[in-house]
Motif scaffolding. Structure first.
Motif: not given
Length: 200
Positions: A131-133, A128-129, A125
């Motif tokens: 990667r996204e932000h 992923n955070d 998680e």
């Protein structure tokens, strides 16, 4: 009958992909961290000071060294090569110094020697955070008299100071602004498993 078989095969594709992904991570743990910036943060518990501290990654490469490590001389730097260690080995010594009689530098003897997992502990998680932000993954190490605490968080640029989020692991440092504790830190006591609050 053929249609049913095709449906079953199609339903299994995500499961096969997930297993392959999991297998890839076991064979190449660095895949999870590709494209990410990493920062190392190293300090010590209050009233703890160690001599000749060295950190080695799982390849045997030295990634950090300090003649003296304590809370007040905290080190923060980008991790060269962006290799997130699978494990870290930390050692420190006593009896280091110049020997006047022998006219040689004495490296002393190792009195602390601890190896612990790093890469596998960081949750997906958190990655992923990033990667996204965007942001950097901070790997944080706090030396104790009987081991090393390991933690992580995400660092992003703020207006004047960096903003840190998604803390996890064995400890989180306190948030201090203008010399005052805004938010207390904590660490997990290895003997009892209890979370203990700190002001540093």
């Amino acid at each position: 009958m053929m249609k049913r078989k095709l449906t079953v095969v199609l339903a299994m594709i995500p499961l096969i992909a997930a297993c392959t992904n999991l297998s890839d991570h076991k064979h190449d743990p660095q895949r999870r961290f590709r494209g990410m910036g990493c920062v190392l943060v190293i300090d010590a518990m209050r009233d703890v000071e160690v001599q000749g501290l060295k950190f080695y990654d799982d390849r045997g490469s030295e990634i950090y060294g300090s003649a003296t490590q304590s809370l007040r001389n905290r080190s923060i730097f980008a991790l060269g090569g962006i290799y997130v260690p699978v494990t870290v080995r930390a050692t420190w010594r006593e009896g280091r110094g110049w020997d006047d009689q022998k006219k040689i530098w004495n490296e002393g003897v190792i009195i602390g020697d601890y190896t612990f997992p790093v890469a596998e502990r960081i949750p997906e998680e958190v990655l992923n955070d990033i990667r996204e932000h965007g942001g950097n993954l901070r790997l944080k190490f706090r030396v104790q008299s009987d081991g090393v605490l390991f933690g992580w968080d995400i660092e992003r640029a703020g207006r004047n100071l960096s903003i840190h989020s998604n803390p996890g692991g064995d400890f989180k440092e306190a948030h201090i602004s203008r010399g005052k504790v805004v938010e207390k830190g904590w660490y997990i006591d290895k003997q009892t498993g209890q979370k203990i609050e700190t002001d540093y």
